[in-house]
Design a protein around this motif. Sequence first.
Motif, mmCIF file in Angstrom:
data_model
loop_
_atom_site.group_PDB
_atom_site.id
_atom_site.type_symbol
_atom_site.label_atom_id
_atom_site.label_comp_id
_atom_site.label_asym_id
_atom_site.label_seq_id
_atom_site.Cartn_x
_atom_site.Cartn_y
_atom_site.Cartn_z
ATOM 1 N N LEU B 27 0.796 -1.224 0.000
ATOM 2 C CA LEU B 27 0.000 0.000 0.000
ATOM 3 C C LEU B 27 0.837 1.287 0.000
ATOM 4 O O LEU B 27 0.583 2.184 -0.806
ATOM 5 C CB LEU B 27 -0.971 -0.014 1.181
ATOM 6 N N PRO B 28 1.860 1.389 0.890
ATOM 7 C CA PRO B 28 2.665 2.616 0.878
ATOM 8 C C PRO B 28 3.273 2.866 -0.495
ATOM 9 O O PRO B 28 3.313 4.007 -0.965
ATOM 10 C CB PRO B 28 3.762 2.344 1.905
ATOM 11 N N ALA B 29 3.724 1.785 -1.155
ATOM 12 C CA ALA B 29 4.332 1.929 -2.471
ATOM 13 C C ALA B 29 3.315 2.501 -3.453
ATOM 14 O O ALA B 29 3.616 3.429 -4.209
ATOM 15 C CB ALA B 29 4.849 0.579 -2.959
ATOM 16 N N VAL B 30 2.113 1.943 -3.424
ATOM 17 C CA VAL B 30 1.069 2.424 -4.330
ATOM 18 C C VAL B 30 0.765 3.888 -4.026
ATOM 19 O O VAL B 30 0.667 4.723 -4.928
ATOM 20 C CB VAL B 30 -0.203 1.562 -4.177
ATOM 21 N N SER B 241 9.954 -5.179 1.047
ATOM 22 C CA SER B 241 9.053 -4.037 1.174
ATOM 23 C C SER B 241 9.758 -2.765 0.721
ATOM 24 O O SER B 241 9.169 -1.918 0.052
ATOM 25 C CB SER B 241 8.515 -3.933 2.605
ATOM 26 N N GLY B 242 11.055 -2.657 1.052
ATOM 27 C CA GLY B 242 11.836 -1.503 0.608
ATOM 28 C C GLY B 242 11.962 -1.487 -0.910
ATOM 29 O O GLY B 242 11.865 -0.442 -1.541
ATOM 30 N N LEU B 243 12.137 -2.680 -1.483
ATOM 31 C CA LEU B 243 12.300 -2.798 -2.927
ATOM 32 C C LEU B 243 11.032 -2.328 -3.641
ATOM 33 O O LEU B 243 11.090 -1.538 -4.586
ATOM 34 C CB LEU B 243 12.587 -4.259 -3.282
ATOM 35 N N VAL B 244 9.885 -2.814 -3.165
ATOM 36 C CA VAL B 244 8.611 -2.430 -3.769
ATOM 37 C C VAL B 244 8.451 -0.916 -3.701
ATOM 38 O O VAL B 244 8.118 -0.257 -4.690
ATOM 39 C CB VAL B 244 7.440 -3.130 -3.038
ATOM 40 N N THR B 245 8.767 -0.361 -2.523
ATOM 41 C CA THR B 245 8.615 1.082 -2.347
ATOM 42 C C THR B 245 9.604 1.839 -3.231
ATOM 43 O O THR B 245 9.250 2.843 -3.843
ATOM 44 C CB THR B 245 8.856 1.461 -0.876
ATOM 45 N N ALA B 246 10.843 1.321 -3.287
ATOM 46 C CA ALA B 246 11.854 2.007 -4.091
ATOM 47 C C ALA B 246 11.468 1.995 -5.559
ATOM 48 O O ALA B 246 11.617 3.005 -6.257
ATOM 49 C CB ALA B 246 13.208 1.345 -3.890
ATOM 50 N N ILE B 247 10.958 0.848 -6.024
ATOM 51 C CA ILE B 247 10.559 0.766 -7.434
ATOM 52 C C ILE B 247 9.442 1.765 -7.710
ATOM 53 O O ILE B 247 9.476 2.512 -8.689
ATOM 54 C CB ILE B 247 10.116 -0.673 -7.788
ATOM 55 N N THR B 249 8.909 4.466 -6.145
ATOM 56 C CA THR B 249 9.469 5.819 -6.112
ATOM 57 C C THR B 249 10.197 6.143 -7.412
ATOM 58 O O THR B 249 10.019 7.212 -7.981
ATOM 59 C CB THR B 249 10.461 5.949 -4.941
ATOM 60 N N ILE B 250 11.005 5.180 -7.865
ATOM 61 C CA ILE B 250 11.770 5.425 -9.089
ATOM 62 C C ILE B 250 10.820 5.624 -10.265
ATOM 63 O O ILE B 250 11.016 6.496 -11.108
ATOM 64 C CB ILE B 250 12.750 4.255 -9.352
ATOM 65 N N LEU B 251 9.748 4.804 -10.301
ATOM 66 C CA LEU B 251 8.778 4.952 -11.379
ATOM 67 C C LEU B 251 8.063 6.292 -11.289
ATOM 68 O O LEU B 251 7.719 6.900 -12.293
ATOM 69 C CB LEU B 251 7.753 3.812 -11.319
ATOM 70 N N ALA B 252 7.838 6.750 -10.047
ATOM 71 C CA ALA B 252 7.048 7.970 -9.870
ATOM 72 C C ALA B 252 7.890 9.235 -10.006
ATOM 73 O O ALA B 252 7.363 10.277 -10.347
ATOM 74 C CB ALA B 252 6.361 7.943 -8.510
ATOM 75 N N LEU B 253 9.199 9.121 -9.770
ATOM 76 C CA LEU B 253 10.053 10.317 -9.799
ATOM 77 C C LEU B 253 9.956 11.113 -11.108
ATOM 78 O O LEU B 253 9.799 12.326 -11.068
ATOM 79 C CB LEU B 253 11.509 9.949 -9.510
ATOM 80 N N PRO B 254 10.036 10.425 -12.258
ATOM 81 C CA PRO B 254 9.915 11.203 -13.502
ATOM 82 C C PRO B 254 8.583 11.958 -13.544
ATOM 83 O O PRO B 254 8.537 13.098 -13.998
ATOM 84 C CB PRO B 254 9.962 10.134 -14.595
ATOM 85 N N ASN B 255 7.530 11.337 -13.049
ATOM 86 C CA ASN B 255 6.234 12.015 -13.027
ATOM 87 C C ASN B 255 6.281 13.220 -12.111
ATOM 88 O O ASN B 255 5.706 14.261 -12.393
ATOM 89 C CB ASN B 255 5.139 11.069 -12.541
ATOM 90 N N LEU B 256 6.985 13.041 -10.977
ATOM 91 C CA LEU B 256 7.075 14.135 -10.014
ATOM 92 C C LEU B 256 7.858 15.299 -10.610
ATOM 93 O O LEU B 256 7.511 16.458 -10.426
ATOM 94 C CB LEU B 256 7.746 13.642 -8.728
#
Lengths: 258, 392
Positions: B27-30, B241-247, B249-256
């Motif tokens: 959930l946090p990752a999403v 859990s860190g991996l899921v969150t990191a992925i 984040t990395i996917l979302a960073l360009p959007n950010l």
Amino acid sequence: MNVILKADGLTKTFSLSAKQQKLQNTKKKVITAADHVSFEAYNGEIFGLLGPNGAGKTTTLRMLATIIKADEGDAVVDGSSIKSEPDTVRSKIGFLTSELKLEDFFTPNYLFDFFSKIHHIDPVTSQERKRKLFEKFGIDKFAEVKVANLSTGMKQKTSLVVSIVHDPNIIIFDEPTNGLDVITAKVVTDFLLELKEQGKTIILSTHIFSLVEKLCDRAGIIIDGKMVACDTLANLTAEKPLEDIFFDLYSENAGGAE
Amino acid sequence: MKNIITIMSKEFTRFFTDKRMVLMTILPAVLIYVVYTFMGTMMARVVLPDEYATRVFAVNAPASITQVLQAADIRIENIGANETPEAKERLINKEADLLMIFPADFDALVEVYDLQTAAGPAPNIEMYFLSTEPNSATAYHQITAILDLYETSLVNKFDINRDNTNADLATAEDVAASIISMIMPMLLFIFLFSGCMGLALESITGEKERGTLATLLVSPLKRSELAIGKILSLAVLSFLSGLVTAIATILALPNLMGGGTDGMVDVNIYSITDYILLALIILTVLLVMVAMVSIVSAFAKTLKEAGQATMPLMIVVMLVGVSGMFGGGVPTEPFYYMIPLYGSVQSMSGIFSLEYSTVNIIVACISNLVFACIGGYILTKMFNSEKVMFSK
Ligand SMILES: Nc1ncnc2c1ncn2[C@@H]1O[C@H](COP(=O)(O)OP(=O)(O)OP(=O)(O)O)[C@@H](O)[C@H]1O
Ligand SMILES: [Mg+2]
């Protein structure tokens, strides 16, 4: 008959926090839960620890099971000292007490297998054992139900079975019939007698006289942390019924310690 | 060894067969992905409402300003002064975004207006817009900003980089690396820690509070095996859990960073070695984090108490995480990399900014392992202590 368990001067004191002092309505900073408790249990017998609430039965058994350390004294369980070889002692005994809980999330089936693995039981033996024990206690009907969804009695039965996955020679049960209905209680007491037939040694604690009379070969009476009598049931009840003996001992001993 | 595996497999079974726990990890990752993307989209919209043709009406628009606005892709439709009521009507009906009314001889007025004497009011531009209409509001802000700039340029004394639009010599790669290296170590660090905090609290204090740890402690299981089994499984689960969150984040960073495709943040700049070193750092620092949280959890009697007790740890971790964002580049002396947590944040910053020495990363990993072992030893001692495990 040879001694398989020998407790020698087991003493345990607890220091009370201010809150506990208030709760127990006492000014004492330390409470002696077990006061030089000594007794012997012979191979293949059922030994009963009889005592009122707060006498120190559970404390004594917890020391024997090595989950708390004795302040003084030692006990030798099947040749191993609880002080110097607690790990070995734990592998030789089965211990059941109400503070030991099973994880809500798992099923009796999973937990039996898990503890069998912890005890390094080979799978064939453990499956056979599981089948027999589950059948005896009727656990097979709820073997796949999570512990969270079991009734108190079902949980108690599961705990009992899980405590003996390794078929230990010495079984230490703290109030094994507490909270069970008469039918289930009888299943348990019959099972204890059956274990005795198999040559196992059983130490149990209770405050129920009839249970001692029905099951035990020998019994120790604990009052205020002290073992005030310890003998064969025949000797203990030679003159009076166990209940009367107990009340006599209680009025003799209880006052002084308070 | 066998017991450690048994314990770990139990911990994994507990985790993966519990939908609630898995959900709580994902959930946090999403959320991060959704929030970052949302924030990025909002920011992009404020900056440039691209593809939208702003509809601007103007009365007496001077050539100078028409030109300036045209440079910003804003086209003006000139109307007569008598048409203003009609234009306002259309504005209210959302058929237009903005109405500008200039004085008839705007350019001349500006010319004669003297800042020094400031005799009489400065020439005024009236602007009408609809604050409730995003396009209208955006157009208003955008045009005001442009006009402000234009005004400044009128009293121009000097310019910076007038003709050279490529003054920033940093390559796309550098820009990406510097942004990621600023934010990512801190984010990752905090995600990793909060992941392992949730898991360890549940697995240690939770089990202690519910009395299931006691059941394990009466088995012949060695306390050290229990401690190692718990730490390893918690570290693996926190890693996932860190991996899921990191992925996420990395996917979302360009959007950010605004508009996915403009290549601001390109994660392809890292090599396999970078990723391997990063994984090593993360795995080993997780062992330290898990050991730390486990020790605190083992002390606590209830989940609530454990939650409170881990707050200071969380704050320390955040501060250390933030330290990776400042301090003008990563330190080069190996000594700094021996400091638990800090060394790892600096290593991550180093890897992300592509300015690291492998030796320092290895030093940090070894230091992490040493501290994890010390932590494991302490946890074993605690499992052995009846005061810690059995006092009520
Ligand atoms: N962890 C502890 N801290 C403080 N006091 C304790 C602790 N454990 C036990 N005691 C005290 O030691 C005494 C003996 O307790 P114990 O549980 O051994 O009694 P018991 O004979 O098992 O009683 P019951 O029949 O009620 O189970 C009690 O007064 C109890 O309050
Ligand atoms: Mg008791």
